[in-house]
Design an enzyme around this catalytic site. Structure first.
Site, PDB file in Angstrom:
ATOM      1  CB  CYS A 120      -5.891  -0.403   5.626  1.00 20.77           C
ATOM      2  SG  CYS A 120      -4.175  -0.962   5.472  1.00 20.77           S
ATOM      3  CG  HIS A 128      -1.924  -1.058   1.277  1.00 20.92           C
ATOM      4  ND1 HIS A 128      -2.876  -1.151   2.268  1.00 20.92           N
ATOM      5  CD2 HIS A 128      -2.149  -2.095   0.430  1.00 20.92           C
ATOM      6  CE1 HIS A 128      -3.661  -2.198   2.034  1.00 20.92           C
ATOM      7  NE2 HIS A 128      -3.231  -2.796   0.933  1.00 20.92           N
ATOM      8  CB  CYS A 162      -1.551   2.157   5.888  1.00 18.08           C
ATOM      9  SG  CYS A 162      -1.216   1.160   4.421  1.00 18.08           S
ATOM     10  CD  GLU A 208      -2.193   4.616   2.675  1.00 19.33           C
ATOM     11  OE1 GLU A 208      -1.856   3.734   1.861  1.00 19.33           O
ATOM     12  OE2 GLU A 208      -3.382   4.795   3.023  1.00 19.33           O
TER      13      GLU A 208
HETATM   14 ZN    ZN Z   1      -3.161   0.202   3.764  1.00 17.88          ZN
END
Ligand code: ZN
Length: 165
Positions: free
Chosen positions: A92, A62, A95, A64
């Site tokens: 999420c 991801h 992250c 981030e």
């Molecule tokens: Zn994430």
């Protein structure tokens, strides 16, 4: 630890910069998510798109999470406390955890995880983990300042047509 004072005057500008990174990630074959890291003086320190495809189908790539790993290796935690991560969709749980551990002081996000889930469903490459980031941060021992959703409709447009067959 007292939170730092953050300048909010350029939040929309920097969030749109994260949207541009998301669009670039999508154009490059990755998922349509993007983040930028902005320093205390409004300086662009890092940008990072989702890297699922470019990292060899890494489900944890991801934007981030990858940015936080890079930032943690590059900057001292005291400095990162004064930085803001702008990201196209709400971090999420993974992250948000990465932000917490890297020491990043503030997050500004576009679309909520709940809205993302409603639009992307249970796609095997993106089974959205719908846990609001404030719940993750509330369990921590230092404060992470949160702002969002912001420009949610613009953020949501980044996903248009991507997850449908
Ligand atoms: Zn994430």
């Amino acid at each position: 630890m007292p939170p730092h004072t953050f300048d909010e005057s350029r939040d929309e500008e920097f969030l749109r910069a994260a949207f541009a990174v998301a669009a670039k990630a999508r154009d490059g074959g990755d998922h349509p998510f993007g983040s930028v890291l902005i320093g205390p003086e409004g300086e662009l320190l890092m940008e990072q798109g989702n890297a699922y495809t470019s990292e060899g189908c890494d489900m944890t790539a991801h934007a981030e999470r990858v940015l936080c790993s890079r930032a943690s290796k590059t900057y001292a935690i005291d400095f990162l406390n004064k930085c803001t991560l702008y990201t196209s969709a709400e971090p999420c749980a993974m992250c948000a955890g990465a932000m917490y551990w890297a020491g990043i002081g503030r997050v500004v996000f576009g679309q909520t995880e709940a809205d993302l889930k409603a639009r992307t469903g249970d796609h095997p490459e993106n089974p959205t983990l719908d846990l609001p980031c404030h719940i993750v941060f509330a369990a921590g021992q230092r404060q992470v300042v949160i702002k969002g959703p912001l420009l949610e409709e613009e953020a949501a447009k980044l996903q248009d047509g991507f997850w449908q067959a």
